[in-house]
Design a protein around this motif. Structure first.
Motif, PDB file in Angstrom:
ATOM      1  N   HIS A 347       0.844  -1.208   0.000  1.00  0.00           N
ATOM      2  CA  HIS A 347       0.000   0.000   0.000  1.00  0.00           C
ATOM      3  C   HIS A 347       0.875   1.253   0.000  1.00  0.00           C
ATOM      4  O   HIS A 347       0.610   2.210  -0.744  1.00  0.00           O
ATOM      5  CB  HIS A 347      -0.904  -0.012   1.233  1.00  0.00           C
ATOM      6  CG  HIS A 347      -1.791   1.190   1.343  1.00  0.00           C
ATOM      7  ND1 HIS A 347      -2.804   1.456   0.451  1.00  0.00           N
ATOM      8  CD2 HIS A 347      -1.796   2.230   2.238  1.00  0.00           C
ATOM      9  CE1 HIS A 347      -3.411   2.580   0.782  1.00  0.00           C
ATOM     10  NE2 HIS A 347      -2.815   3.072   1.864  1.00  0.00           N
ATOM     11  N   VAL A 348       1.934   1.249   0.805  1.00  0.00           N
ATOM     12  CA  VAL A 348       2.838   2.406   0.863  1.00  0.00           C
ATOM     13  C   VAL A 348       3.523   2.608  -0.478  1.00  0.00           C
ATOM     14  O   VAL A 348       3.653   3.743  -0.968  1.00  0.00           O
ATOM     15  CB  VAL A 348       3.870   2.208   1.984  1.00  0.00           C
ATOM     16  CG1 VAL A 348       4.971   3.272   1.896  1.00  0.00           C
ATOM     17  CG2 VAL A 348       3.192   2.270   3.343  1.00  0.00           C
ATOM     18  N   ARG A 350       2.449   1.712  -3.450  1.00  0.00           N
ATOM     19  CA  ARG A 350       1.489   2.179  -4.442  1.00  0.00           C
ATOM     20  C   ARG A 350       1.199   3.669  -4.250  1.00  0.00           C
ATOM     21  O   ARG A 350       1.073   4.424  -5.225  1.00  0.00           O
ATOM     22  CB  ARG A 350       0.193   1.371  -4.349  1.00  0.00           C
ATOM     23  CG  ARG A 350       0.326  -0.056  -4.884  1.00  0.00           C
ATOM     24  CD  ARG A 350      -0.972  -0.833  -4.697  1.00  0.00           C
ATOM     25  NE  ARG A 350      -2.062  -0.229  -5.457  1.00  0.00           N
ATOM     26  CZ  ARG A 350      -2.328  -0.483  -6.736  1.00  0.00           C
ATOM     27  NH1 ARG A 350      -1.555  -1.324  -7.413  1.00  0.00           N
ATOM     28  NH2 ARG A 350      -3.334   0.092  -7.344  1.00  0.00           N
ATOM     29  N   ARG A 351       1.103   4.099  -2.989  1.00  0.00           N
ATOM     30  CA  ARG A 351       0.880   5.519  -2.731  1.00  0.00           C
ATOM     31  C   ARG A 351       2.076   6.346  -3.185  1.00  0.00           C
ATOM     32  O   ARG A 351       1.926   7.421  -3.763  1.00  0.00           O
ATOM     33  CB  ARG A 351       0.622   5.752  -1.238  1.00  0.00           C
ATOM     34  CG  ARG A 351      -0.735   5.271  -0.757  1.00  0.00           C
ATOM     35  CD  ARG A 351      -1.015   5.752   0.642  1.00  0.00           C
ATOM     36  NE  ARG A 351      -1.074   7.207   0.685  1.00  0.00           N
ATOM     37  CZ  ARG A 351      -1.211   7.915   1.807  1.00  0.00           C
ATOM     38  NH1 ARG A 351      -1.287   7.275   2.970  1.00  0.00           N
ATOM     39  NH2 ARG A 351      -1.267   9.224   1.766  1.00  0.00           N
ATOM     40  N   GLY A 354       1.988   6.645  -6.795  1.00  0.00           N
ATOM     41  CA  GLY A 354       0.953   7.591  -7.198  1.00  0.00           C
ATOM     42  C   GLY A 354       1.397   9.029  -7.071  1.00  0.00           C
ATOM     43  O   GLY A 354       1.056   9.883  -7.899  1.00  0.00           O
ATOM     44  N   LEU A 355       2.166   9.322  -6.049  1.00  0.00           N
ATOM     45  CA  LEU A 355       2.664  10.691  -5.879  1.00  0.00           C
ATOM     46  C   LEU A 355       3.692  11.050  -6.939  1.00  0.00           C
ATOM     47  O   LEU A 355       3.762  12.190  -7.401  1.00  0.00           O
ATOM     48  CB  LEU A 355       3.277  10.839  -4.481  1.00  0.00           C
ATOM     49  CG  LEU A 355       2.284  10.771  -3.301  1.00  0.00           C
ATOM     50  CD1 LEU A 355       3.053  10.793  -1.978  1.00  0.00           C
ATOM     51  CD2 LEU A 355       1.306  11.941  -3.372  1.00  0.00           C
ATOM     52  N   VAL A 361      -1.181   5.878 -12.277  1.00  0.00           N
ATOM     53  CA  VAL A 361      -2.091   5.231 -11.355  1.00  0.00           C
ATOM     54  C   VAL A 361      -3.544   5.364 -11.815  1.00  0.00           C
ATOM     55  O   VAL A 361      -4.343   4.466 -11.695  1.00  0.00           O
ATOM     56  CB  VAL A 361      -1.912   5.849  -9.942  1.00  0.00           C
ATOM     57  CG1 VAL A 361      -2.952   5.258  -8.967  1.00  0.00           C
ATOM     58  CG2 VAL A 361      -0.506   5.581  -9.448  1.00  0.00           C
TER      59      VAL A 361
END
Length: 363
Positions: A347-348, A350-351, A354-355, A361
């Protein structure tokens, strides 16, 4: 049960190792030394005592965990602090705190330098000056885990006894064979440097026996040490004698009333691994600059190097102990715990992706 007296032995052994290396390096790099730093009690006894303590403690630990969890706990105990010490020392080398030779040593580090693989003398560059003993610690931990596969309560002491007998036969039949300080994977099992550790494993089996004999064993310890220090013999037989003195010290420490966990020396015992790891580089960080400044032969350099090694080493040891305290619960994790960590890590990541690349994304 926590044997807090063993913590005192760790402190004495760690300080002994520091004094030994101070007596070894100071005359060579700063032309200053003291004869008493070369006493055999500092030169020869501390590491066998460390190994005897390890054998005793690990014989207890392997009984309360599966072989896999035992190995994971040993990994968390040995490697994170070791890697931190190596990286810090490499930085000192890179910025020329030591010598140009040490700066080139940075380029010679390899996977073996970080894994403590027994590759043999000259195969791997080491930076801390104490890696040889850690190689044995890793190997012996793996051997105990392998023994535990056949039963931790019965198989471990039996197989340790058989192993000890094989080494004894080698010592008698082929003296001083396989005595290289940096061992090779093909010869490490038959090295007499394993003897104090195996003594410690066997001593755990009799920890509750012979209590009235402790006052007879106690005065025998200095007698054994005197014999090992004064009677000419082979390196292996001397190491066996020091190992006997070391395991006798461990056994007596267990038989005596245990000190409180709040005792300052007991608490310092938690910092001794970190002290052991970094004390040599800290000495070098004083001795080499002192030599470049022309302070050779000055006794102040000797005491400063020793003080920096002990005080700085204990400070690093406190940091290493705090890190280990945070990591130690991992050895008790279940598969679900590890799966949860992987999910959160995914999850980290992927975030983060995304940034960095929002258009990827949202597609």
């Amino acid at each position: 049960m926590r044997y807090s007296n063993i913590q005192i032995l760790r402190v004495f052994a760690a300080v002994g190792v520091v004094l030994h290396h101070l007596g070894y390096y100071a005359p060579r790099y700063a032309e200053v030394g003291r004869e008493w730093l070369l006493f055999p009690v500092f030169v020869s006894f501390p590491v066998p005592l460390f190994f005897a303590v390890s054998g005793f403690v690990l014989a207890h630990a392997v009984r309360s965990a599966s072989p896999g969890r035992f190995l994971l706990a040993r990994f968390l105990r040995l490697y994170p602090g070791f890697w931190l010490a190596v990286v810090g020392t490499l930085l000192l080398m890179r910025f020329r705190v030591f010598t140009e030779i040490h700066r080139w040593l940075v380029k010679m580090t390899s996977v073996g330098s970080f894994t403590l693989w027994p590759g043999g003398e000259g195969a791997t560059a080491y930076t801390l000056g104490v890696e040889w003993s850690l190689i044995y610690e890793v190997f012996l931990s793996a051997a105990l885990a392998a023994f535990a596969l056949f039963g931790s309560k019965r198989a471990v002491p039996v197989l340790a006894g058989v192993w000890l007998a094989v080494i004894a036969g080698k010592v008698v039949g082929w003296p001083n064979l396989y005595t290289d300080v940096i061992p090779h994977w093909s010869t490490i099992a038959l090295s007499a440097f394993n003897v104090p550790f195996l003594f410690g494993v066997l001593a755990y089996q009799v920890k509750d026996a012979g209590r009235p004999l402790r006052w007879a064993v106690l005065p025998a310890i200095p007698a054994i040490m005197y014999f090992a220090a004064t009677v000419p013999t082979t390196l292996e037989l001397a190491w066996v004698c020091w190992g006997v003195a070391g395991v006798a010290s461990v056994w007596v420490a267990v038989q005596l009333p245990q000190l409180s966990d709040r005792n300052p020396l007991v608490r310092l015992g938690d910092c001794t691994y970190g002290l052991f790891l970094v004390h040599v580089p800290l000495m070098w960080a004083v001795l080499y600059p002192a030599s470049r400044l022309g302070w050779n032969g000055r006794v102040e350099v000797l005491w400063l190097a020793g003080a920096v090694a002990i005080v700085g080493g204990l400070a690093f040891g406190r940091l290493e102990s705090a890190i280990h305290t945070r990591l130690r619960p991992i050895a008790k994790w279940t598969a679900t715990d590890f799966g949860g960590v992987l999910v959160r890590l995914n999850h980290v990541l992927r975030r983060g992706l995304g940034l960095l690349h929002p258009h990827r994304v949202h597609r």
